[in-house]
Design an enzyme around this catalytic site. Structure first.
Site, PDB file in Angstrom:
ATOM      1  N   TYR A  96       0.825  -1.210   0.000  1.00  0.00           N
ATOM      2  CA  TYR A  96       0.000   0.000   0.000  1.00  0.00           C
ATOM      3  C   TYR A  96       0.859   1.261   0.000  1.00  0.00           C
ATOM      4  CZ  TYR A  96      -3.956  -3.028   0.909  1.00  0.00           C
ATOM      5  OH  TYR A  96      -4.921  -4.005   0.808  1.00  0.00           O
ATOM      6  N   LYS A 148       4.199 -14.759   5.077  1.00  0.00           N
ATOM      7  CA  LYS A 148       4.508 -15.635   3.934  1.00  0.00           C
ATOM      8  C   LYS A 148       6.033 -15.617   3.787  1.00  0.00           C
ATOM      9  CE  LYS A 148       3.031 -18.062   0.337  1.00  0.00           C
ATOM     10  NZ  LYS A 148       2.252 -19.299   0.439  1.00  0.00           N
ATOM     11  N   ASP A 151      -1.775 -18.374   3.816  1.00  0.00           N
ATOM     12  CA  ASP A 151      -2.726 -19.230   3.089  1.00  0.00           C
ATOM     13  C   ASP A 151      -3.260 -20.332   3.998  1.00  0.00           C
ATOM     14  OD1 ASP A 151      -0.017 -19.758   2.917  1.00  0.00           O
ATOM     15  OD2 ASP A 151      -0.097 -20.821   1.024  1.00  0.00           O
ATOM     16  N   ASP A 175      -5.869  -6.750   5.227  1.00  0.00           N
ATOM     17  CA  ASP A 175      -7.023  -6.299   4.454  1.00  0.00           C
ATOM     18  C   ASP A 175      -7.840  -7.506   3.994  1.00  0.00           C
ATOM     19  OD1 ASP A 175      -8.736  -4.728   3.028  1.00  0.00           O
ATOM     20  OD2 ASP A 175      -7.262  -3.972   1.605  1.00  0.00           O
ATOM     21  N   ASP A 234     -11.816  -9.284   5.508  1.00  0.00           N
ATOM     22  CA  ASP A 234     -13.066  -9.583   4.806  1.00  0.00           C
ATOM     23  C   ASP A 234     -13.438 -11.055   4.965  1.00  0.00           C
ATOM     24  OD1 ASP A 234     -12.891  -6.933   3.947  1.00  0.00           O
ATOM     25  OD2 ASP A 234     -13.733  -7.391   1.981  1.00  0.00           O
TER      26      ASP A 234
END
Ligand code: NAD
Length: 366
Positions: A147, A194, A227, A251, A255
């Site tokens: 970002y 990750k 993941d 982010d 959701d």
């Protein structure tokens, strides 16, 4: 009527929010935002007013309104008003996809160094989902990662986007996650990464989380690859407690977690920095339902509860939360996202009726 001292740095500081109610009310910068923003923000103002606390609503332009008035989605004038307020309540702002102006949210969070994005995800009573007893806290780093907005075309057909991870920001967000866990009696912080692939960037983030974890022996610490986390969350979200994540993972996982407890209409959030705090729902401007009076205001109402707590108004926060719980557990009033037919106004009025009842009960008991 005497006016309260102008809010100073301390008055905005999450660690030292106003110690008492200002006589002329809390100055709240209000950013209505785009799409369903104005609808849910109106609901929030009405419910907050029902608590009997005095608020001075100071309307701040952002998103489409910012562009129309000042040519920027997050104008400098708006940032100054947010800084001067006791706290800010923000509706979602739209960002064009693949072209157009940059995100008002990213600009806001970077300009005011609102480094911690705090998103509690909890099951609501009477909102049936596949999972019961979900009680997660997402702590998302809010200022860097992909970002940072650093991307460029190397040659036609090749674009490089930079993922920026710094030791300073990673240590700061890890500290925030552990301090939040200690303050709220939470048992575990899980760092999400990750680092098997991004060995340097996510490796640095992990290393910082590990260093901070050693300072908080009372809170367990573990790590999970992003993941694998997503799969485990869908299988059993109650396995997790507090998640600390870089910006992009935070982010996306937010959701996903919203989906575990009923959707984006019910998950609140706060953007917290050293000097300021801006409270906003996880959801976006929902252009598909904008202007229809069917948006679920629960997420912004719960964000308003977080703001009340920040303002040292825990009783009012409890009253609003209890009112929301009461509407969900004792009535069938639901907006369409939760399978009902109620409008935003009908749901909001039901919450307001409950809040007024609790306020009256508290007044007659004292
Ligand atoms: P979105 O969150 O706006 O909507 C996703 C889905 O959830 C839609 O079907 C929508 O109708 C539903 N939804 C969202 N909030 C709801 C609510 N309160 N009640 C009922 N249903 C609700 O995500 P999107 O469609 O990906 O993004 C739309 C715009 O919002 C984009 O321009 C995006 O950049 C912006 N956005 C802003 C913020 C923010 O300002 N904090 C956050 C996310 C997205």
């Amino acid at each position: 009527m005497p006016s309260s001292p102008a809010p100073n740095k301390e008055s905005c500081n999450p660690m030292t929010a106003p110690l008492s109610r200002p006589v002329d009310g809390y100055k709240i910068a209000v950013l209505d935002g785009d799409g369903i923003g104005p609808e849910v923000m109106q609901a929030a103002r009405q419910v907050l007013t029902a608590t009997g606390i005095i608020f001075q609503w100071e309307s701040v332009s952002a998103g489409a309104a910012g562009i129309a008035l000042y040519g920027k989605a997050m104008p400098d004038e708006s940032l100054a008003m947010i800084k001067a307020a006791h706290a800010s309540l923000k509706g979602p702002t739209s960002t064009p996809i693949g072209h157009g102006h940059t995100s008002a949210n990213v600009a806001l969070r970077k300009a005011l160094s609102l480094y911690a994005n705090l998103r509690p995800v909890q099951s609501l009573p009477g909102v049936p989902t596949r999972y019961e007893g979900v009680d997660l806290v997402i702590v998302r780093e809010n200022t860097e990662d992909l970002y940072a907005g650093l991307e460029h075309v190397v040659v036609p057909g090749v674009v490089v986007g930079m993922k920026v991870i710094t030791e300073t920001a990673s240590l700061r967000i890890a500290e925030f996650a552990f301090q939040h866990a200690v303050k709220h009696g939470r048992r575990r912080v899980t760092a999400v990464h990750k680092a098997n692939i991004m060995k340097l960037a996510d490796g640095l983030f992990l290393n910082c989380c590990r260093r901070v974890a050693t300072k908080y022996p009372s809170v367990s610490y573990d790590e999970v690859i992003v993941d694998a986390l997503c799969m485990q969350l869908v299988k059993d979200p109650t396995r997790f407690d507090t998640l600390v994540l870089e910006n992009l993972y935070g982010d996306i996982v937010s959701d996903l977690c919203a989906g575990l407890v009923g959707g984006l209409g019910v998950v609140p959030g706060a953007n917290i920095g050293e000097d300021c705090a801006v409270f906003e729902a996880v959801h976006g401007s929902a252009p598909d339902i904008a202007g229809k009076n069917i948006a679920n205001p629960t997420a912004i109402l719960l964000s308003s509860c977080m703001m009340l707590e920040f303002l040292n108004e825990p009783e009012a926060a409890k009253q609003v939360r209890r009112a929301i719980d009461e509407v969900y557990s004792k009535t069938r009033i639901r907006t369409p996202d939760l399978g009902g037919t109620a409008t935003t106004d009908v749901f909001t009025n039901a919450v307001i009726d409950q809040v007024k009842r609790y306020v009256q009960e508290a007044a007659s008991a004292s």
